[in-house]
Design an enzyme around this catalytic site. Structure first.
Site, short mmCIF file in Angstrom:
data_model
loop_
_atom_site.label_atom_id
_atom_site.label_comp_id
_atom_site.label_asym_id
_atom_site.label_seq_id
_atom_site.Cartn_x
_atom_site.Cartn_y
_atom_site.Cartn_z
N GLU A 153 0.83 -1.21 0.00
CA GLU A 153 0.00 0.00 0.00
C GLU A 153 0.87 1.26 0.00
O GLU A 153 0.63 2.21 0.75
CB GLU A 153 -0.95 0.00 1.20
CG GLU A 153 -2.00 -1.11 1.14
CD GLU A 153 -3.01 -1.03 2.27
OE1 GLU A 153 -4.18 -1.32 2.02
OE2 GLU A 153 -2.62 -0.66 3.39
N GLU A 171 -7.14 -7.19 -0.63
CA GLU A 171 -7.54 -7.14 0.79
C GLU A 171 -9.03 -6.85 0.82
O GLU A 171 -9.45 -5.69 0.85
CB GLU A 171 -6.77 -6.07 1.57
CG GLU A 171 -5.32 -6.40 1.84
CD GLU A 171 -4.67 -5.43 2.81
OE1 GLU A 171 -5.39 -4.58 3.38
OE2 GLU A 171 -3.44 -5.52 3.00
#
Length: 650
Positions: free
Chosen positions: A194, A275
């Site tokens: 991320e 995710e």
């Protein structure tokens, strides 16, 4: 995030945009006699050995689950219909100090990978080096704060890259035999984590890291990135020649709205939610979040209809044993507060903290069967029995002020030093100074000002507790009544977990700026460390009639007669205030029922000693004990207890 950084990043992607789309498949020399996992851009599919492939996987972190339970959790995930498992690799666990490596017990990564392979499941590996994961310092080892200049983590800084290179030189050869191209089960390897959510936005670093990965992975597994649902995340997080994926939760009603950011970066290829949040993380003093099973299944239906691959985060959360939980400080808020995370990482997952299936588990399993994704022939798992072992009385053991508790030679210095400078990862440090008549100022009431508190300070005058100051109120003067007989000022600092996400990532602990008493700068200081990573000395001390807080308390017990083997149980510390608990020398984590919402601590059966052995519970209590000094081992967790919001009249 600076506008100039975004502009530069955008220019980079204009330059490399074609490479992002075509570089993964174009111009490669792939040995088709070996197993291959690639991207088919024409059909928007993954290809495994040339055949169309899709995965539904779940996140399971080996470092949050006792090693004897790994196989059980993997098998339950397979029984739900999943065909893959995703895990981070936690650098701090494996290299706790520079050049000192650990791959034993809960750190036995190769054993975990082999178990997944033995179950016929594929694996998505996420080695970071930064992982977030609601772990202390985002999985970075604490000592990096001493070695890398400020604001240079996760950048092209030479010192940071030096330590990443050394770590990967140890880690990545260990996974080589598990790569799909080598006949293993690792089909995808994530580069960074991320990165689009980090303010550095350093494209040179990301390209360097990509090439470091390629030097080990080659084309034996597919490299990928994961970023949030937003254009700016992909602007800084995606990397040329690495497959870009997105993450988002069940609250997103239209999955295509998030997948469009993948399409903005790469026009074609399979859709992936790396995710998919089936639950959410928890902080002390905040209600534990609940994500409804209905929402999870409905959004999942939409993604399956779009032919997307999905990774549940988390499918089984587990526990932040010891001092491994992290903290947040959300920069998007006007006045961001430090928010430490719970010991439990139940995460409202399909498999709960103890690995038992929930309603969410069975609804996911049912949907995968209905859509004929994977139908496991295994019997659906059931909740394992838990131990309700009764109530026990804790005996006062020894005060933290007693010499016997001081296992490390104190450090003396004119000014207070932080944990990291003293080589300490976690636990507590007592900062002590002798007050002079001049510093007392000749008045009874005087203000004490501690400009930095990381993360909670408890103030003592001659070992009598005066005040508790949370990090929120650092640099706020507090009034102390100091008479002429007072000799010693002691400040106990608790490290409650380093921030694991965002621009506040470099979260040093302790006191590292001058402490003022009125107009006087205090010092010199003696600093006594209590990392609490060695507990054998507990057994050498006999209980006392009474102790001064903070203090250790102890009880011993045998499991019930006729019990063939221990059962998982939960330590209920109702009535106690705040501290740390140990079961048979194992640190099972922080407890803080006076803050909430978590009241019980999970105790795996593997931590208990069967009959006729003697089990020992030790607790370090910081703030207050119940009158009867009782604790209990119960068969039900309490993760939704009352919340005590921190008041301003600290």
């Amino acid at each position: 995030m600076a506008t100039t950084s975004l502009t530069v990043a955008a220019a980079v992607f204009l330059l490399y945009g074609c490479t992002v789309v075509t570089g993964i498949t174009a111009g490669l020399t792939i040995d088709t006699s070996k197993p291959t996992f690639t991207v088919d851009y024409e059909r928007n599919e993954f290809l495994k050995d040339g055949q169309v492939f899709r995965y539904v996987s779940g996140s399971l972190h080996y470092f949050r689950v006792p090693k004897p339970y790994w196989k059980d959790r993997i098998q339950k995930m397979k029984a739900a219909g999943l065909n893959a498992i995703s895990t981070y690799v936690e650098w701090s666990l494996h290299e706790p100090y520079p050049g000192l490596y650990n791959f034993d017990d809960i750190a036995d990564l190769e054993y975990f990978l082999q178990l997944v392979k033995d179950e016929g499941m594929y694996l998505l590996l996420r080695p970071g080096p930064y992982i977030c994961a609601e772990r202390d310092f985002g999985g970075f080892p604490f000592w990096l704060l001493n070695e890398v200049p400020k604001k240079r983590l996760r950048t092209n800084d030479p010192s940071y890259k030096h330590y990443v290179t050394k770590w990967f030189n140890v880690l990545l050869p260990k996974i080589d035999r598990f790569l799909y191209g080598n006949g293993g089960n690792i089909i995808m390897v994530q580069v960074e984590n991320e990165y689009g959510s980090y303010n550095a936005c350093d494209q040179e670093y990301m390209l360097w890291l990509r090439d470091l990965y390629k030097s080990y992975i080659g084309y034996k597994a597919l490299l990928y990135t994961t970023d949030g649902c937003g254009y700016s995340y992909f602007t800084c997080g995606a990397i040329p020649d690495v497959y870009a994926t997105v993450d988002f939760g069940a609250s997103i009603k239209d999955a295509s709205q998030c997948f469009k950011y993948m399409r903005t970066t790469q026009k074609r290829g399979p859709l992936v939610n790396s995710e998919y949040y089936a639950g959410w993380l928890s902080h002390w003093r905040e209600p534990s979040p609940v994500v409804s099973s209905y929402e999870v299944v409905e959004t999942m239906k939409d993604m399956l209809a779009l032919n997307a691959s999905i990774n549940f985060y988390m499918f089984h959360g587990g526990t932040n044993f010891g001092f491994t939980s992290g903290a947040n400080k959300y920069e998007s808020l006007k006045n961001p507060e430090y928010l430490p995370q719970l010991t439990s990482y139940d995460y409202n997952s399909p498999l709960d903290e103890a690995g038992d299936p929930t309603e969410k588990y069975f609804k996911i399993k049912k949907l995968l069967e209905e859509t004929k994704f994977i139908v496991s022939n295994e019997i659906s798992p059931v909740a394992a029995p838990k131990g309700n072992y009764g109530t026990f009385i804790m005996q006062p053991l020894v005060s933290l002020f007693e010499k016997v508790t001081q296992r490390i030679k104190p450090v003396e210095n004119d000014v207070p030093l932080g944990f990291e400078i003293m080589g300490l990862n976690s636990g507590f440090v007592m900062y002590e100074t002798i007050l002079t008549d001049e510093q007392k100022d000749g008045t009874a009431s005087v203000n004490l000002t501690i400009s930095t508190i990381r993360d909670q300070a408890t103030i003592f005058l001659d070992q009598v507790q005066m005040k508790v100051i949370p990090r929120k109120y650092e640099n706020t003067p507090i009034s102390l009544n100091i008479n002429s007989t007072v000799q010693k000022l002691s400040i106990l600092i608790e490290n409650q977990g380093r921030i694991n996400f965002g621009s506040f990532l470099e979260d040093r602990k302790g006191i590292f700026e001058p402490v003022l008493l009125g107009r006087h700068v205090l010092g010199p200081w003696k600093m006594i460390a209590y990392p609490l990573n060695e507990t054998s000395w507990f057994s050498t001390i006999e209980p006392q009639k009474d102790v001064v807080l903070p203090a250790f308390y102890k009880t011993q017990f045998k499991l019930p007669d006729g019990l063939t083997k221990p059962l998982d149980t939960y330590l209920d510390v109702t009535g106690w205030k705040k501290g740390v608990a140990f079961v048979n020398g194992i640190n099972i984590g922080r407890y803080w029922p006076s803050a909430g919402p978590q009241i019980t601590l999970y105790v795996p059966a593997t931590f208990l000693i069967p009959q006729p052995g003697l089990n020992t519970i030790v607790m370090l209590e910081l703030e207050g004990v119940p009158e009867n000094l009782s604790i209990s081992l119960t068969d039900k967790p309490i993760l939704f207890g009352p919340i005590n919001i921190l008041q301003t009249n600290h």
